[in-house]
Design an enzyme around this catalytic site. Structure first.
Site, short mmCIF file in Angstrom:
data_model
loop_
_atom_site.label_atom_id
_atom_site.label_comp_id
_atom_site.label_asym_id
_atom_site.label_seq_id
_atom_site.Cartn_x
_atom_site.Cartn_y
_atom_site.Cartn_z
N GLU A 162 0.75 -1.31 0.01
CA GLU A 162 -0.02 0.02 0.13
C GLU A 162 0.95 1.15 0.04
O GLU A 162 1.78 1.26 0.70
CB GLU A 162 -0.89 -0.02 1.19
CG GLU A 162 -1.96 1.36 1.26
CD GLU A 162 -3.21 1.22 2.16
OE1 GLU A 162 -2.96 0.65 3.00
OE2 GLU A 162 -4.00 2.15 2.49
N ALA B 103 2.18 -0.10 10.72
CA ALA B 103 1.74 -1.56 10.39
C ALA B 103 1.19 -1.54 9.15
O ALA B 103 0.62 -0.42 8.79
CB ALA B 103 1.12 -2.05 11.39
N GLU C 50 -5.07 -3.04 12.69
CA GLU C 50 -4.72 -3.49 11.41
C GLU C 50 -5.93 -5.03 11.43
O GLU C 50 -6.18 -5.29 10.42
CB GLU C 50 -3.35 -4.31 11.62
CG GLU C 50 -2.30 -2.97 11.74
CD GLU C 50 -2.48 -2.04 10.83
OE1 GLU C 50 -2.95 -2.18 9.64
OE2 GLU C 50 -2.19 -0.84 11.13
N HIS D 55 -8.97 -3.88 10.21
CA HIS D 55 -8.95 -3.50 8.81
C HIS D 55 -9.45 -4.70 8.12
O HIS D 55 -10.07 -4.63 6.65
CB HIS D 55 -7.67 -3.20 8.18
CG HIS D 55 -7.42 -1.87 8.12
ND1 HIS D 55 -8.27 -0.74 7.46
CD2 HIS D 55 -6.15 -1.06 8.36
CE1 HIS D 55 -7.72 0.20 7.58
NE2 HIS D 55 -6.36 0.26 8.20
N GLU E 102 -2.07 -3.89 7.07
CA GLU E 102 -3.20 -5.02 7.24
C GLU E 102 -3.31 -5.80 6.08
O GLU E 102 -4.34 -6.42 5.72
CB GLU E 102 -4.59 -4.08 7.27
CG GLU E 102 -4.80 -3.41 6.10
CD GLU E 102 -4.65 -2.02 5.68
OE1 GLU E 102 -3.80 -1.61 6.23
OE2 GLU E 102 -5.23 -1.31 5.07
N ASN E 103 -2.03 -6.11 5.31
CA ASN E 103 -2.23 -7.34 4.38
C ASN E 103 -3.14 -8.53 4.76
O ASN E 103 -3.01 -9.09 5.99
CB ASN E 103 -0.78 -7.93 4.11
CG ASN E 103 0.24 -6.69 3.98
OD1 ASN E 103 0.09 -6.03 3.35
ND2 ASN E 103 1.18 -6.74 5.25
#
Ligand code: BAL
Ligand code: ZN
Length: 880
Positions: free
Chosen positions: A120, A261, A297, A300, A263-264
């Site tokens: 991102e 951080a 995260e 998300h 949030e993959n």
């Protein structure tokens, strides 16, 4: 560089169904094989396939099994176009990249010898050619191959479906993500790591595997992240009915990371700062940060991943909402009203410290921007924190249940889609039968609205009127603003400080309510309260019900009344801040006029109010700490027409010194009363006690005698946790005494703990005695590097943003330093450089002599021929 406009959005010409990625990982030459199945999007008139790619070497491009000749496609800048493509397409793309040279930390990069990714907003295009835009959602399968000894752990999104050995000491792992996702949520890790893991049972009874991965030697610092993850999972089930949709959820900590951080999907990658903690190395603030970011995260996964953004202008759709969710999570974890109020006060302080200045400066932009040059510049306090305020206002207007209904409808309508901020607003409106059209202006208009209040009391008719009006200052490209829909929560206090039961004319609030939300939608409106027997003191904007500046001509007596009695803790705190600010501004003006602090005086009224609050044992220690902190130098500066940083510093120090001397007995008593013996716990009550105790210490150390110095020295020597040790060291550094031996001891103790070394640099950077020469000297320290974002921020940013009196030294030497560093950092990491560039945002507000020097420094940066888009956007907007 080109400006990108929201109004120019067009749908993608091709939609991707599946992506199969194969990685042969090598720091110098990673081969990426990418097989994409895609089909023409019937909603698009274009038959061109548009792919993005940066810093890639294209080896081969095949379309439906046939290698394309260079004449059959076009590469312009970072866009690869294949014209006149068939409706059904299988693309096979082979590219090379060089992770070890990737110092931007965007895309695939190497940190401490291992591989990590950050995609991102637009990092995936640095890994392979792809339609790298969030509205292209696809299913991913990922094959990772790497040397087993160097990279024993191979992770990607979703579920591990296969792993095994290969020739030459290599091994492989195959991962499949069952959910479709945009490319910005792709991640891989190939590293030497260890993990804490746990099987966790969801409310539904389904069991999931939770893992926190860290480098060897850090397994003693993962408990709190794991606990926070479990708390987050439970909270989202209970508060929003949202369940973890994967069988496995991983957090990986990495030392080199641009953001907090990421949030993959199923594989969150974290800055070590927001994972690693034990009492020896982490402060209470670090613990709170870990809880908030782990929550953020995790949340998300629904607000961002399951429902994502149509385009990057909608960033606040996921960020504002997810910040709001993590704020609510942290407040609920404390679980008390006073704890909730303390978290709210912290949020208000952040807004005033960082968002209000942004909203009034050259980078001002709406929560949903209309244009940008570089999207990385728009991961801002406006998109995040003001965005969260906008989401909070829905809850204020609709109530908790109404907000939940809106969330439920949002997911019912948009699960699996890439949508806009307007879709969220429509869900909130439709689920509650409300017209929220005017509310859209919170997304489209930049600037901090000013709400001005007047009151009048009619003793005969027993009416109390509050007349509210609103205006919003002009911002770049938006000279005129239309009225906002502003919820203004109000209460009325009687002469004893008790809340009056309210009877609002035309209102439909419950009988006996003591706080009502006024909805200000026009430029000016009158709100009438009936049956008011005496002239009350109004408590306006309770709980900071809207991100606005409130003007009301309070007398000192009224503020003191609120400071003593307001049942709304946020406004109680606010009354103290107003009392302090009035005095700080007067004192600053006196210092500016006379050049020193010799003739300054602080009235006993204020001191006595602070004394009473400090010793009020009925109040939460955390609240008392916040009430006793004076507005920061930055917040004071925002109140001034022409900023004089040295005068602000002198005035504020004078006030701290005077309070420290006048309340010495009480400060000492509270210092001793708020000790937290026994095993360390980061819970809110213990943390609040430590915060109050250490604030007392800092007041006692402004101008310390031998006994007070000894107090800090003893605390430093005997502290059983980092909160107390760091606080003692900061107090010693700020006391003006020679703290060198303590700094040395601290460094020796923690030289192997990168996050503590960051603290060591940070506390020196922000110390009043640290001038630019001292910063340059610290840069020569063997532990300093500009390549690690945390380290760069710890020293450089804490100086430029956290030490205004030295940064604005009259000779302009620190501005020249800033220009040098922006340029040097830009060659390494444009995102970090552009953040540093923002330190100069407010240059037009300083005295002409300083302004001139700041402008020169900005021009010096702007004149460089090889600037990144990131930095160029920031400096050109500053100079515009
Ligand atoms: N999405 C970028 C990092 C975050 O806001 O969680
Ligand atoms: Zn986020």
């Amino acid at each position: 560089p080109a400006t990108i406009y929201r109004k120019d959005y067009t749908v993608p010409s091709y939609l991707v169904e599946t992506v199969e990625l194969g990685f042969d990982l090598d720091p110098d030459r990673t081969i990426v094989a990418n097989r994409i199945t895609m089909q023409h999007n019937p909603a698009s008139p274009s038959r061109s396939i548009v792919l993005h790619g940066e810093e890639l070497e294209l080896v081969e491009l095949r379309l439906n099994g046939r290698a394309l000749a260079p004449t059959e496609y076009k590469i312009e800048g970072s866009v690869l176009t294949i014209p006149r493509a068939p409706a059904q397409v299988v693309l096979e793309i082979e590219t090379l990249c060089t992770p070890v040279q990737n110092t931007s930390l965007s895309g695939l990069y190497v940190s401490n010898g291992s591989f990590y990714t950050q995609c991102e907003a637009e990092g995936f295009r640095r890994i392979t050619y792809f339609p790298d835009r969030p509205d292209v959602m696809a299913r991913y399968t990922v094959m990772l191959r790497a040397d087993k000894a160097r990279y024993p752990v191979l992770l990607s999104n979703g579920n591990l479906i296969e792993s095994g050995e290969l020739d030459d000491g290599r091994h492989y792992a195959k991962w499949e993500d069952p959910f479709k996702k945009p490319s910005y949520l792709f991640a891989l890790v190939a590293a030497r790591l260890v993990c804490q893991e746990e099987h966790y049972t969801l409310k539904s009874g389904r069991e999931v595997l939770l893992q926190v991965w860290v480098e060897e030697g850090n397994l003693d610092k993962t408990d709190y992240a794991m606990q926070s993850l479990k708390n987050s999972i439970r909270w989202d089930e209970e508060r929003f009915g949202l369940e973890l949709d994967l069988d496995r959820f991983m957090i990986v900590a990495v030392g080199d990371f641009n953001m907090g951080a990421m949030e993959n999907k199923g594989l969150n990658i974290f800055n070590t700062k927001f994972v690693l903690a034990n009492p020896r190395v982490a402060t209470d603030i670090d613990y709170a940060g870990i809880e908030a970011v782990v929550g953020h995260e995790y949340f998300h996964n629904w607000t961002g991943n399951r429902v994502t953004c149509r385009d990057w202008f909608q960033l606040s759709l996921k960020e504002g909402l997810t910040v709001f969710r993590d704020q609510e999570f942290s407040a609920d974890m404390i679980g008390t009203d006073s704890g909730r109020a303390v978290t709210r006060i912290d949020q208000v302080r952040t807004l005033r410290q960082a968002q209000f200045p942004e909203d009034a400066g050259p980078m001002a932009h709406p929560v949903r921007p209309d244009s940008f040059v570089e999207i990385n510049n728009f991961y801002t306090v406006t998109v995040y924190e003001k965005g969260a305020e906008v989401v909070r206002m829905y809850q204020t207007l609709l109530g908790r249940d109404g907000f939940r209904k809106g969330m439920d409808l949002y997911f019912a309508r948009h699960d699996g889609q890439a949508v806009e901020c307007d879709d969220f607003r429509a869900a909130m409106a439709d689920a509650n039968g409300r017209d929220l059209r005017q509310f859209e202006r919170w997304y489209s208009q930049a600037g901090t609205p000013v709400v001005s209040a007047r009151t009048r009391y009619d003793a005969v008719k027993r009416n109390f009127d509050i007349i509210l009006s609103q205006r919003c200052p002009a911002t770049a490209g938006q000279p005129d603003k239309l009225p906002f829909h502003i919820p203004v929560a109000v209460g009325l206090l009687d002469a004893n400080g008790k809340d009056l039961p309210l009877l609002l004319e035309g209102g439909d609030h419950p009988k006996g309510a003591t706080t009502v939300v006024l909805e200000l939608t026009e430029q000016e409106q009158i709100f009438r309260f009936r049956n008011v027997d005496e002239r009350p003191v109004p408590s306006i904007l309770r709980d900071f019900s809207a991100p606005v500046v409130l003007e009301y001509d309070y007398t000192d007596d009224e503020l003191l009344h609120l400071y003593r009695h307001d049942s709304d803790a946020v406004n109680r705190w606010e009354a103290g801040q107003r009392l302090a600010m009035e005095r700080l501004l007067k004192l600053t003006a006196q210092v500016s006029a006379h050049g020193d602090a010799a003739a300054l005086k602080l009235d006993s009224t204020f001191i006595e109010a602070q004394r009473a609050l400090l010793v009020d044992e009925a109040l939460d220690p955390a609240f008392r700490e916040l009430a006793l902190i004076l507005p920061s130098e930055t917040i004071i500066a925002e109140q001034m027409e022409v900023v004089d940083p040295q005068a602000i510093h002198t005035a504020r120090q004078f006030m701290r010194r005077t309070i420290g001397a006048a309340l010495k007995t009480e400060l000492l008593a509270q210092y001793h009363a708020n000790q937290t013996p026994g095993a360390y716990s980061p819970d809110a009550l213990s943390a609040g006690k430590r915060a109050l105790k250490n604030l007392c210490l800092s007041y006692l150390l402004v101008a310390p005698d031998a006994a007070q110095l000894q107090l800090a020295q003893q605390q430093f020597d005997h502290a059983s946790n980092m909160t107390d040790r760091a606080a003692a060291l900061v107090a010693l550094i700020h006391s003006g005494s020679d703290a060198a031996s303590y700094l040395d001891a601290f460094y020796q103790d923690f030289a192997n703990e990168a996050l503590v070394v960051d603290k060591w640099f940070a506390m020196q950077a922000a110390a009043p005695a640290t001038n630019v020469a001292a910063v340059r000297k610290l840069m020569q320290h063997p532990a300093f590097t500009l390549k690690n974002p945390n380290r760069a921020r710890s020293l450089i940013f804490n100086f430029t943003n956290g030490n205004p009196a030295q940064f604005h030294a009259a000779d302009g030497s620190a501005y020249a330093f800033w220009a040098e560093l922006v340029i040097e950092l830009d060659a390494i990491n444009p995102q970090v450089a552009a953040r540093l560039a923002r330190s100069m945002d407010r240059w037009r507000r300083y005295a002409p002599a300083l302004q001139e020097k700041m402008k020169q420094a900005l021009e010096q940066v702007a004149a460089r021929s090889k600037l990144s888009n990131d930095v160029q956007e920031v400096v050109s907007k500053a100079l515009a």
